[in-house]
Every structure is written in C-alpha cells, then in structure tokens.
Design a protein around this motif. Structure first.
Motif, PDB file in Angstrom:
ATOM      1  N   GLY A   1       0.811  -1.219   0.000  1.00  5.51           N
ATOM      2  CA  GLY A   1       0.000   0.000   0.000  1.00  5.51           C
ATOM      3  C   GLY A   1       0.842   1.265   0.000  1.00  5.51           C
ATOM      4  O   GLY A   1       2.040   1.243  -0.267  1.00  5.51           O
ATOM      5  N   GLU A   2       0.198   2.378   0.325  1.00  5.65           N
ATOM      6  CA  GLU A   2       0.872   3.670   0.343  1.00  5.65           C
ATOM      7  C   GLU A   2       0.253   4.542   1.416  1.00  5.65           C
ATOM      8  O   GLU A   2      -0.868   4.294   1.875  1.00  5.65           O
ATOM      9  N   THR A   3       0.994   5.573   1.812  1.00  7.87           N
ATOM     10  CA  THR A   3       0.466   6.550   2.759  1.00  7.87           C
ATOM     11  C   THR A   3       0.292   7.867   2.017  1.00  7.87           C
ATOM     12  O   THR A   3       1.205   8.324   1.324  1.00  7.87           O
ATOM     13  N   ASN A   4      -0.892   8.455   2.147  1.00  3.97           N
ATOM     14  CA  ASN A   4      -1.207   9.722   1.515  1.00  3.97           C
ATOM     15  C   ASN A   4      -1.238  10.814   2.572  1.00  3.97           C
ATOM     16  O   ASN A   4      -1.701  10.584   3.693  1.00  3.97           O
ATOM     17  N   TYR A   5      -0.767  11.997   2.207  1.00  2.00           N
ATOM     18  CA  TYR A   5      -0.642  13.090   3.162  1.00  2.00           C
ATOM     19  C   TYR A   5      -1.332  14.351   2.667  1.00  2.00           C
ATOM     20  O   TYR A   5      -1.250  14.691   1.489  1.00  2.00           O
ATOM     21  N   HIS A   6      -1.989  15.044   3.584  1.00  6.45           N
ATOM     22  CA  HIS A   6      -2.470  16.406   3.354  1.00  6.45           C
ATOM     23  C   HIS A   6      -1.519  17.306   4.133  1.00  6.45           C
ATOM     24  O   HIS A   6      -1.468  17.274   5.361  1.00  6.45           O
TER      25      HIS A   6
ATOM     26  N   ASP B   1      -3.338  15.828   7.790  1.00  2.00           N
ATOM     27  CA  ASP B   1      -3.995  14.531   7.862  1.00  2.00           C
ATOM     28  C   ASP B   1      -3.184  13.530   7.048  1.00  2.00           C
ATOM     29  O   ASP B   1      -2.402  13.921   6.180  1.00  2.00           O
ATOM     30  N   SER B   2      -3.359  12.266   7.346  1.00  2.00           N
ATOM     31  CA  SER B   2      -2.728  11.222   6.542  1.00  2.00           C
ATOM     32  C   SER B   2      -3.646  10.008   6.511  1.00  2.00           C
ATOM     33  O   SER B   2      -4.498   9.840   7.388  1.00  2.00           O
ATOM     34  N   ALA B   3      -3.484   9.178   5.500  1.00  2.00           N
ATOM     35  CA  ALA B   3      -4.290   7.975   5.361  1.00  2.00           C
ATOM     36  C   ALA B   3      -3.435   6.881   4.741  1.00  2.00           C
ATOM     37  O   ALA B   3      -2.776   7.114   3.728  1.00  2.00           O
ATOM     38  N   ARG B   4      -3.439   5.720   5.361  1.00  2.00           N
ATOM     39  CA  ARG B   4      -2.716   4.569   4.813  1.00  2.00           C
ATOM     40  C   ARG B   4      -3.690   3.750   3.987  1.00  2.00           C
ATOM     41  O   ARG B   4      -4.729   3.325   4.469  1.00  2.00           O
ATOM     42  N   ILE B   5      -3.382   3.570   2.721  1.00  2.00           N
ATOM     43  CA  ILE B   5      -4.244   2.815   1.820  1.00  2.00           C
ATOM     44  C   ILE B   5      -3.541   1.503   1.485  1.00  2.00           C
ATOM     45  O   ILE B   5      -2.524   1.499   0.784  1.00  2.00           O
ATOM     46  N   ALA B   6      -4.075   0.405   2.030  1.00  2.00           N
ATOM     47  CA  ALA B   6      -3.429  -0.888   1.859  1.00  2.00           C
ATOM     48  C   ALA B   6      -4.412  -1.988   1.510  1.00  2.00           C
ATOM     49  O   ALA B   6      -4.074  -3.157   1.562  1.00  2.00           O
TER      50      ALA B   6
ATOM     51  N   SER C   1      -9.208  -0.087   4.068  1.00  2.00           N
ATOM     52  CA  SER C   1      -8.571   1.201   4.377  1.00  2.00           C
ATOM     53  C   SER C   1      -9.614   2.288   4.555  1.00  2.00           C
ATOM     54  O   SER C   1     -10.629   2.318   3.862  1.00  2.00           O
ATOM     55  N   ILE C   2      -9.356   3.177   5.497  1.00  2.00           N
ATOM     56  CA  ILE C   2     -10.248   4.309   5.743  1.00  2.00           C
ATOM     57  C   ILE C   2      -9.734   5.491   4.923  1.00  2.00           C
ATOM     58  O   ILE C   2      -8.638   5.993   5.158  1.00  2.00           O
TER      59      ILE C   2
END
Length: 198
Positions: free
Chosen positions: A152-157, A169-174, A178-179
């Motif tokens: 997966g990857e981690t996305n950042y604001h 904010d951040s979100a891990r998409i795996a 994933s939320i």
C-alpha cells in the motif's frame, strides 16, 4: 480558464509527452511549446492570462519550467534536480510548484525559490516520495503527498507556507478495509472551498 473563449489544457499521455492545448471559443489548437523549446514533459500549467502562463514538468530527471508571453515559450534558465508535477497561484500573484522527492518551488520577484518537505524520507535507499498536487486555500498552500510502501501507500495532506509546513492529515491505503479521509489525487479550491478528488 481565463474566459469561455480562453481555455488552456494539459493532456497527460505517455505516448504524446503531455500536450498543451488552447481553446478560443470555437477550436482547440495544440500549443507550440515543443517547437519553441524541444523535448520535455509538461504536467501542469497556471497563469494570470494568455500572455502570462507557466508550465511545469520534467526533462529527463531534471525539472522543466517554461513561460509563455502570448507569442512564444521560453525555458526558465535554472533547472532543479526533481521533476515537477503541479503548479498553482496564490492571491498575492506568486506561483507555487511541487513534485517528486518533496520539492516545493515558489516564484516571486522574478525568481523560483526551492524548498523541500519530506516525511521519513531516505534518498540513499531510493525511497519514493512525491508531492502530486498543490493549491492555495485560506491563506496557505495545501499539498497532496504520497509515499508508497511495500504494502500500500500513505497519503498526506500537507499545509503551510514556505519553510513552515505541517501534516494536516494522513491515510494509509493498503486494501479494501482502508479508511479514506480524502481523495488520493489532488486538492482543488472551488469558490473558496477546499475539495479533494481521486
């Protein structure tokens, strides 16, 4: 779009290098940027008018920055070591660009200044980290960042101003569980409201 009869568009294509098109209210025509400047890849454009447009992208592993004055494109003389992926303008008329390896550029007073924002980034181990989109909202720049991982990857604001950035904010998409808290492509400002998409 500067008016319904003055619209500019970048068309991303692996085959066509990323083309720039202009619409005059009747017809779409391809820009002459490649005739003026030669080989490069254009990923995004922003401007004040059809006589003052900046295009960003890359040529090889270096940045590409071009300016259009209404008649012809010229290449900005300085190159940076990282590819540029997006560009926007703030309310004071400054232009901002971002791209791979966390590069952030600001154009003011006739010069592009370089800045970086990196999260647990190690270039020696060839980690991949890039800032994919940038937009001005509520007196700050808002940037969408991505750090791929083994799964997966981690996305950042990311938000802030030059030399003063923070993670909003951040979100891990795996996987399907994933939320997702914000879109995973870019942020946009529409009528003074911040949106994400993707």
């Amino acid at each position: 779009a500067f008016s319904p009869k003055d619209v500019w568009l970048v068309c991303y294509s692996d085959v066509a290098r990323g083309l720039i098109w202009h619409y005059d209210g009747k017809t779409w025509r391809e820009s002459n940027i490649y005739a003026d400047l030669g080989g490069m890849r254009v990923d995004a454009i922003a401007g004040n008018s059809s006589n003052d447009i900046w295009a960003v992208g890359y040529s090889g592993t270096k940045s590409f920055i071009g300016h259009y004055n209404g008649l012809k494109w010229t290449r900005y003389s300085e190159e940076f070591n990282d590819q540029l992926l997006d560009i926007t303008k703030d309310d004071e008329g400054n232009f901002w660009a971002c791209g791979r390896n966390g590069i952030i550029l600001k154009y003011s007073n006739g010069k592009w200044e370089q800045n970086y924002f990196k999260i647990n980034y190690n270039r020696e181990y060839k980690e991949v980290y890039f800032l994919n989109g940038i937009v001005y909202f509520n007196n700050k720049m808002h940037i969408y960042g991505i750090k791929p991982g083994n799964i997966g990857e981690t996305n950042y604001h990311i938000s802030g101003v030059f030399d003063d950035w923070e993670i909003v904010d951040s979100a891990r998409i795996a996987g399907p569980e994933s939320i997702i808290t914000f879109g995973y492509w870019k942020f946009i400002n529409v009528q003074n409201t911040l949106y994400s998409y993707g």
